[in-house]
Design a protein around this motif. Structure first.
Motif: not given
Length: 131
Positions: A99-126
């Protein structure tokens, strides 16, 4: 761009993994249970993430047995690209989901954890679905 990556190996031929990922209808099974209002076709999907956003995505390109690239079909809260890369090694397929995301500093702090969890969840589900 901020990049989130998850890698797995699946004991299936690369064409079987590719065929599954190339159909957006199958991606609902890869998503977390919290995803709502899922509507999809072979080429696109829309859904909502509670307390966050409604997203519309489409498959931008398919390279047979190698790659599926997904991009926004409508303007998202931030620019992003999702990519499934496949390679066959002897008796298993290596899968890299990025997942490549263009995140400003505030979004990076808020979204980094959920986006990494999403990537891990999708591969494990696959892996679970195709094993």
């Amino acid at each position: 761009m901020t990049t989130f990556t998850s890698t797995i190996s699946i004991n299936k031929p690369v064409n079987e993994v590719f065929n599954y990922l190339a159909d957006f209808n199958n991606h609902r099974q890869l998503m977390p249970d919290s995803i709502q209002e899922w509507v999809s076709s072979v080429d696109d999907a829309s859904f909502s993430i509670p307390n966050m956003a409604k997203l519309s995505l489409k498959i931008d390109s398919r390279v047979t047995d190698e790659q599926v690239v997904i991009i926004p079909a409508a303007k998202p809260p931030f620019d992003l690209k999702l990519k499934w890369s496949l390679s066959f090694n002897n008796d298993h397929t290596d899968v890299v989901f990025t997942i490549d995301a263009e995140l400003n500093m505030m979004l990076k702090m808020l979204a980094s954890g959920p986006l990494q969890k999403l990537a891990d969840h999708e591969t494990q589900s696959l892996k679970t679905i195709l094993s």
